[in-house]
Design a protein around this motif. Structure first.
Motif, PDB file in Angstrom:
ATOM      1  N   VAL A 106       0.858  -1.172   0.000  1.00 63.46           N
ATOM      2  CA  VAL A 106       0.000   0.000   0.000  1.00 63.46           C
ATOM      3  C   VAL A 106       0.904   1.235   0.000  1.00 63.46           C
ATOM      4  N   GLU A 107       0.628   2.095  -0.949  1.00 61.30           N
ATOM      5  CA  GLU A 107       1.423   3.319  -1.052  1.00 61.30           C
ATOM      6  C   GLU A 107       0.495   4.522  -1.078  1.00 61.30           C
ATOM      7  N   ILE A 108       1.019   5.662  -0.705  1.00 54.42           N
ATOM      8  CA  ILE A 108       0.246   6.895  -0.751  1.00 54.42           C
ATOM      9  C   ILE A 108      -0.237   7.105  -2.183  1.00 54.42           C
ATOM     10  N   GLY A 109      -1.513   7.426  -2.308  1.00 55.27           N
ATOM     11  CA  GLY A 109      -2.093   7.669  -3.622  1.00 55.27           C
ATOM     12  C   GLY A 109      -2.796   6.456  -4.214  1.00 55.27           C
ATOM     13  N   ASP A 110      -2.615   5.277  -3.605  1.00 56.72           N
ATOM     14  CA  ASP A 110      -3.302   4.076  -4.105  1.00 56.72           C
ATOM     15  C   ASP A 110      -4.802   4.203  -3.833  1.00 56.72           C
ATOM     16  N   ARG A 111      -5.586   3.695  -4.742  1.00 66.00           N
ATOM     17  CA  ARG A 111      -7.039   3.633  -4.538  1.00 66.00           C
ATOM     18  C   ARG A 111      -7.346   2.366  -3.735  1.00 66.00           C
ATOM     19  N   TRP A 112      -7.944   2.566  -2.578  1.00 67.79           N
ATOM     20  CA  TRP A 112      -8.238   1.452  -1.673  1.00 67.79           C
ATOM     21  C   TRP A 112      -9.087   0.390  -2.368  1.00 67.79           C
ATOM     22  N   GLU A 113     -10.083   0.813  -3.152  1.00 66.56           N
ATOM     23  CA  GLU A 113     -10.951  -0.140  -3.840  1.00 66.56           C
ATOM     24  C   GLU A 113     -10.147  -1.022  -4.791  1.00 66.56           C
ATOM     25  N   ASP A 114      -9.155  -0.425  -5.452  1.00 67.88           N
ATOM     26  CA  ASP A 114      -8.328  -1.214  -6.369  1.00 67.88           C
ATOM     27  C   ASP A 114      -7.479  -2.231  -5.612  1.00 67.88           C
ATOM     28  N   LEU A 115      -6.992  -1.816  -4.440  1.00 68.73           N
ATOM     29  CA  LEU A 115      -6.176  -2.733  -3.638  1.00 68.73           C
ATOM     30  C   LEU A 115      -6.991  -3.914  -3.133  1.00 68.73           C
ATOM     31  N   MET A 116      -8.223  -3.642  -2.763  1.00 67.02           N
ATOM     32  CA  MET A 116      -9.019  -4.666  -2.093  1.00 67.02           C
ATOM     33  C   MET A 116     -10.019  -5.359  -3.009  1.00 67.02           C
ATOM     34  N   LYS A 117      -9.961  -5.072  -4.322  1.00 62.62           N
ATOM     35  CA  LYS A 117     -10.812  -5.826  -5.235  1.00 62.62           C
ATOM     36  C   LYS A 117     -10.574  -7.289  -4.950  1.00 62.62           C
ATOM     37  N   LYS A 118     -11.623  -8.023  -4.937  1.00 60.22           N
ATOM     38  CA  LYS A 118     -11.495  -9.435  -4.571  1.00 60.22           C
ATOM     39  C   LYS A 118     -10.599 -10.159  -5.573  1.00 60.22           C
ATOM     40  N   GLY A 126      -5.035 -28.085 -12.011  1.00 60.14           N
ATOM     41  CA  GLY A 126      -3.939 -27.929 -11.070  1.00 60.14           C
ATOM     42  C   GLY A 126      -2.886 -26.898 -11.455  1.00 60.14           C
ATOM     43  N   VAL A 127      -3.109 -26.168 -12.538  1.00 62.83           N
ATOM     44  CA  VAL A 127      -2.148 -25.171 -13.009  1.00 62.83           C
ATOM     45  C   VAL A 127      -2.813 -23.798 -12.947  1.00 62.83           C
ATOM     46  N   VAL A 128      -2.047 -22.787 -12.504  1.00 62.73           N
ATOM     47  CA  VAL A 128      -2.603 -21.423 -12.461  1.00 62.73           C
ATOM     48  C   VAL A 128      -2.926 -21.009 -13.889  1.00 62.73           C
ATOM     49  N   TYR A 129      -4.189 -20.717 -14.107  1.00 60.98           N
ATOM     50  CA  TYR A 129      -4.698 -20.400 -15.436  1.00 60.98           C
ATOM     51  C   TYR A 129      -4.902 -18.892 -15.594  1.00 60.98           C
ATOM     52  N   GLU A 130      -5.292 -18.240 -14.483  1.00 59.57           N
ATOM     53  CA  GLU A 130      -5.584 -16.815 -14.563  1.00 59.57           C
ATOM     54  C   GLU A 130      -5.493 -16.213 -13.157  1.00 59.57           C
ATOM     55  N   ILE A 131      -5.102 -14.933 -13.102  1.00 62.65           N
ATOM     56  CA  ILE A 131      -5.125 -14.160 -11.850  1.00 62.65           C
ATOM     57  C   ILE A 131      -5.980 -12.944 -12.122  1.00 62.65           C
ATOM     58  N   ARG A 132      -6.991 -12.750 -11.278  1.00 57.73           N
ATOM     59  CA  ARG A 132      -7.951 -11.679 -11.506  1.00 57.73           C
ATOM     60  C   ARG A 132      -7.972 -10.699 -10.334  1.00 57.73           C
ATOM     61  N   GLY A 133      -8.166  -9.440 -10.659  1.00 60.10           N
ATOM     62  CA  GLY A 133      -8.488  -8.404  -9.674  1.00 60.10           C
ATOM     63  C   GLY A 133      -7.367  -8.015  -8.746  1.00 60.10           C
ATOM     64  N   GLY A 134      -7.476  -6.805  -8.251  1.00 65.51           N
ATOM     65  CA  GLY A 134      -6.558  -6.291  -7.255  1.00 65.51           C
ATOM     66  C   GLY A 134      -5.207  -5.919  -7.800  1.00 65.51           C
ATOM     67  N   LYS A 135      -4.564  -5.033  -7.100  1.00 64.43           N
ATOM     68  CA  LYS A 135      -3.210  -4.596  -7.438  1.00 64.43           C
ATOM     69  C   LYS A 135      -2.232  -5.697  -7.066  1.00 64.43           C
ATOM     70  N   GLY A 136      -1.181  -5.856  -7.825  1.00 67.73           N
ATOM     71  CA  GLY A 136      -0.161  -6.856  -7.519  1.00 67.73           C
ATOM     72  C   GLY A 136       0.598  -6.529  -6.254  1.00 67.73           C
ATOM     73  N   THR A 137       1.508  -7.414  -5.876  1.00 61.77           N
ATOM     74  CA  THR A 137       2.264  -7.213  -4.640  1.00 61.77           C
ATOM     75  C   THR A 137       3.371  -6.231  -4.803  1.00 61.77           C
TER      76      THR A 137
END
Length: 137
Positions: A106-118, A126-137
């Motif tokens: 979390v950084e100053i200026g980040d939109r909280w809703e974008d960070l916490m999108k589910k 068994g293989v990661v096919y897709e990653i959805r929503g939210g800001k990356g780490t």
């Protein structure tokens, strides 16, 4: 700053996924049936020993065994319902597999809703096919 957020892990239903889920369910049902047989055997042993021990001791043990049997029968019934539900899954549909946590910066200026999108991780066979929503780490 880094915080934790919940992440839902989903699975895309494929023939392989469905087969694996059904096998796991069948295995759990068989295990419970074996445990029920063992409890039945223990009950017979208990009745055989009833002549040697006091009635109160036997009654307490019998109540405990009945409770164990009832719990396993309930679990077996739930697993049979789950098995039927798995059989009804349509190929390509998504089901919840589990929930995990991830760190996010979390950084100053980040939109909280974008960070916490589910955020969701979607698996396919068994293989990661897709990653959805939210800001990356």
């Amino acid at each position: 700053m880094r915080i934790k957020r919940p992440v839902t892990v989903k699975m895309i239903v494929t023939n392989r996924t469905k087969r694996d889920l059904l096998q796991q369910c069948e295995q759990s049902i068989r295990q419970l049936e074996l445990e029920l047989e063992q409890l039945s055997f223990e009950r017979r042993k208990l009745m055989h020993r009833a002549e040697k021990q006091g009635r109160d001791v036997i009654q307490q043990a019998e109540e405990k065994l009945q409770k164990e049997v009832a719990e396993r029968q309930k679990k077996r019934g739930q697993l049979k319902v789950q098995y039927e539900q798995i059989e009804q899954l349509q190929e390509g549909s998504e089901i919840v597999h589990s929930h995990v946590e991830s760190d996010v910066t979390v950084e100053i200026g980040d939109r909280w809703e974008d960070l916490m999108k589910k955020p969701e991780i979607v698996l396919k066979d068994g293989v990661v096919y897709e990653i959805r929503g939210g800001k990356g780490t």
